[in-house]
Design a protein around this motif. Sequence first.
Motif, short mmCIF file in Angstrom:
data_model
loop_
_atom_site.label_atom_id
_atom_site.label_comp_id
_atom_site.label_asym_id
_atom_site.label_seq_id
_atom_site.Cartn_x
_atom_site.Cartn_y
_atom_site.Cartn_z
N LEU A 111 -1.64 -1.50 -7.52
CA LEU A 111 -2.96 -0.87 -7.33
C LEU A 111 -3.15 -0.41 -5.89
N GLN A 112 -2.50 -1.14 -4.97
CA GLN A 112 -2.60 -0.72 -3.56
C GLN A 112 -1.85 0.59 -3.32
N THR A 113 -0.78 0.79 -4.08
CA THR A 113 0.01 2.02 -3.91
C THR A 113 -0.82 3.25 -4.24
N PHE A 114 -1.81 3.04 -5.12
CA PHE A 114 -2.69 4.15 -5.46
C PHE A 114 -3.36 4.73 -4.21
N LEU A 115 -3.68 3.86 -3.27
CA LEU A 115 -4.37 4.34 -2.06
C LEU A 115 -3.50 5.39 -1.36
N ASP A 116 -2.19 5.07 -1.27
CA ASP A 116 -1.29 6.02 -0.61
C ASP A 116 -1.23 7.32 -1.40
N PHE A 117 -1.36 7.18 -2.72
CA PHE A 117 -1.26 8.38 -3.54
C PHE A 117 -2.42 9.34 -3.27
N TRP A 118 -3.64 8.79 -3.10
CA TRP A 118 -4.78 9.68 -2.80
C TRP A 118 -4.51 10.43 -1.50
N GLU A 119 -4.04 9.67 -0.53
CA GLU A 119 -3.76 10.25 0.79
C GLU A 119 -2.69 11.34 0.66
N SER A 120 -1.62 11.00 -0.07
CA SER A 120 -0.52 11.96 -0.22
C SER A 120 -0.97 13.22 -0.96
N THR A 121 -1.79 13.02 -1.99
CA THR A 121 -2.27 14.18 -2.75
C THR A 121 -3.08 15.10 -1.84
N ALA A 122 -3.89 14.48 -0.97
CA ALA A 122 -4.70 15.29 -0.06
C ALA A 122 -3.78 16.07 0.89
N VAL A 123 -2.71 15.43 1.37
CA VAL A 123 -1.78 16.12 2.29
C VAL A 123 -1.12 17.30 1.58
N VAL A 124 -0.65 17.07 0.34
CA VAL A 124 0.00 18.16 -0.41
C VAL A 124 -1.00 19.29 -0.66
N ALA A 125 -2.23 18.91 -0.99
CA ALA A 125 -3.25 19.93 -1.27
C ALA A 125 -3.56 20.76 -0.03
N GLU A 126 -3.37 20.19 1.15
CA GLU A 126 -3.62 20.95 2.38
C GLU A 126 -2.43 21.82 2.76
N VAL A 127 -1.25 21.20 2.69
CA VAL A 127 -0.07 21.88 3.22
C VAL A 127 0.42 22.99 2.29
N GLN A 128 0.43 22.71 0.98
CA GLN A 128 1.02 23.69 0.05
C GLN A 128 0.35 25.06 0.12
N PRO A 151 4.63 12.11 0.71
CA PRO A 151 4.20 12.40 -0.67
C PRO A 151 5.37 12.55 -1.63
N ILE A 152 6.43 13.23 -1.21
CA ILE A 152 7.52 13.48 -2.15
C ILE A 152 8.37 12.22 -2.33
N ALA A 153 8.71 11.58 -1.22
CA ALA A 153 9.66 10.47 -1.31
C ALA A 153 9.02 9.19 -1.82
N HIS A 154 7.71 9.03 -1.60
CA HIS A 154 7.08 7.78 -2.01
C HIS A 154 6.04 7.96 -3.11
N ALA A 155 5.12 8.91 -2.87
CA ALA A 155 3.97 8.99 -3.78
C ALA A 155 4.37 9.22 -5.23
N ILE A 156 5.28 10.18 -5.45
CA ILE A 156 5.57 10.54 -6.85
C ILE A 156 6.23 9.38 -7.60
N PRO A 157 7.41 8.87 -7.15
CA PRO A 157 8.03 7.80 -7.94
C PRO A 157 7.17 6.54 -7.99
N GLU A 158 6.59 6.17 -6.85
CA GLU A 158 5.85 4.92 -6.82
C GLU A 158 4.56 5.01 -7.60
N MET A 159 3.97 6.20 -7.57
CA MET A 159 2.70 6.38 -8.29
C MET A 159 2.91 6.19 -9.80
N ILE A 160 3.98 6.77 -10.31
CA ILE A 160 4.22 6.67 -11.75
C ILE A 160 4.46 5.20 -12.12
N ALA A 161 5.29 4.52 -11.29
CA ALA A 161 5.54 3.10 -11.55
C ALA A 161 4.25 2.30 -11.40
N SER A 162 3.44 2.68 -10.40
CA SER A 162 2.21 1.93 -10.14
C SER A 162 1.17 2.13 -11.24
#
Length: 591
Positions: free
Chosen positions: A298-315, A138-149
């Motif tokens: 648009l495909q990167t968005f899929l990873d973002f949903w997954e990453s957001t769910a992981v952060v929402a669980e772990v944090q 989530p930190i290394a990929h989701a944030i930068p790639e999501m904004i670009a995506s």
Amino acid sequence: MKKEKAKHESPYKGIFRFASEKKQQLTFSVILSVLSSIFGIVPYIAVAVLLQSALEGRLTMEWAVLLPVIALCGFFLKHWLYAKSTLCSHKVAYEIIKNIRVTVMRKMSKVSMGTVQSKSSGEFKQLIMDDADRLEVPIAHAIPEMIASTLVPVLVILYLLLIDWRMALAALATGVIGNVIYYCMLIGRGEMMKEYMASNANMNATIVEYVNGMEVIKAFNQTASSMDRFQSSVLKVRDVTTKWYRHCWPFMSISQAVLPSSIAFVLPVGMALFSGGAVSLSELILCILLSMAIVGSLQTFLDFWESTAVVAEVQPRIQALLDMEELPEPTQPKHSTGANVELKDVHFGYGDSEVIHGVSFAAKAGTVTALVGPSGSGKSTLAKLIARFWDVDAGAVLVGGTDVRELSLSDLTEKISFVSQDNFLFNMSLRDNIRIGKPEATDKEVEWAAAQAGCDEFIARFPKSYDTNAGDAGARLSGGERQRLAIARAILKNAPIVILDEATAFTDPENEDKLQHSIDKLTKGKTLIVIAHRLSTIMYADQILVLEDGQITSRGTHEQLLTSSETYLDMWKAHISTMDWSMNQEVSESC
Ligand SMILES: Nc1ncnc2c1ncn2[C@@H]1O[C@H](COP(=O)(O)OP(=O)(O)OP(=O)(O)O)[C@@H](O)[C@H]1O
């Protein structure tokens, strides 16, 4: 107030609190990622221009060479910037993961042992190791790639809107449908993830228990039943994971099939518009190529949903650990003077049942106080209360004339050396294990302390001497040797108060002398509070306290107690007969 704030912040914000000064690097990574995505469109635009010019008969030789070069540069820059972006974001991710681990470990040292023991070691391992690691993506990929995506498709769609709004909608359609389907898959994930986490934590705990308890398992032939428990915890994890994948695969397969198929919408819509004269051929080609260019984003968005769910669980789980109640630290700590220890009408219980009922005694600086009594009478508990592993329920523990609750933890820790029954060795060199007593100690000081504690001779047996890893040495160290290492730690620390909990419990008579010698070195001129079952080692104590059922039933010197305490007399007789028995054993063995 801080806690309240932490409770209401978003999970991502909660995680980024751990980024410290690396936050700017994340911004830099986002900028690089956006640039990478923009350059990613360049080859498509170059091809579109090339085709347009060719179709319109305007293609010159220079353009025919230049456009493929531009496309190649765009391709190269996209990947180079992406690599740079992920390098930065990974630095931030590992900084955050490190900070989370360090903060949680620091927190654990500030809460009572009771709070630490309320969770299994497997649970801690799961959170500090596994869950923290899960934050990397989530930190290394989701944030930068999501904004670009987000940015790149938005720009492309705006451009397509200028050409024809129907083409824009057609280009966006599969991306939206694919993402909606994927998002639906994540509904209900929270509950399933909780089940997964619980079963995984249970598996971790069972593994840790299985490894730690291997000696008991072997001694009592419990291999089958322990293996059964271990196996059923592994099967549970398998079942929960399989259930989750069964739930996911239809959504995943459909969304991954739909999302990249933008051409299926763009082509018929584009052809209809072209034949109706609404768009030109070159516009049609450009629209088709741009719609293909945004598929990746648009495909990167899929990873973002997954990453957001992981952060929402772990944090929240990390936050819950950080919210554990700390042993209260005084806002204005007092200072202790001297090395007296005093207990005033102390009451204490683990949970609801009280195990210490109104204990009072004073140990003057430089004297030896021995705690004796039957097993379970509360000796170790008293020792731990003095070191403030727990807080008393009523009464007070005073060190250097000050209530331990009014001392800063660092002040108290400096005052007391605690050599316990479990002489834990960390997975690092023997030298560093001893150095725990005084982190700034030089190698010479460490070796001096080891020599004082009589460790030098057995440490020299190891080929790597002081640099031997305690994990490798552990199995080859006797109980007495481990205790001498713990004593070396305490000698190095040189605290004015020493608490020895059963420090001679594991020694054979041959080693007892060596151990006693190192204890003498450690405790010379110190306030010593000692728990020992071998009464011969505490015969010369200034005062001996006989503890029964959490109360002091007699106190005095060895001679006084022999006449005034029946319990002590019985314990002494039992001790003498054990000594006689072991001497007879030795004699008969030597014959
Ligand atoms: N962490 C704990 N949680 C709950 N109860 C505990 C805990 N540690 C000790 N007890 C209970 O508190 C009582 C006193 O235990 P303690 O270990 O202080 O006795 P002890 O005199 O040191 O025993 P021993 O000589 O066997 O080490 C016992 O009834 C024990 O079961």
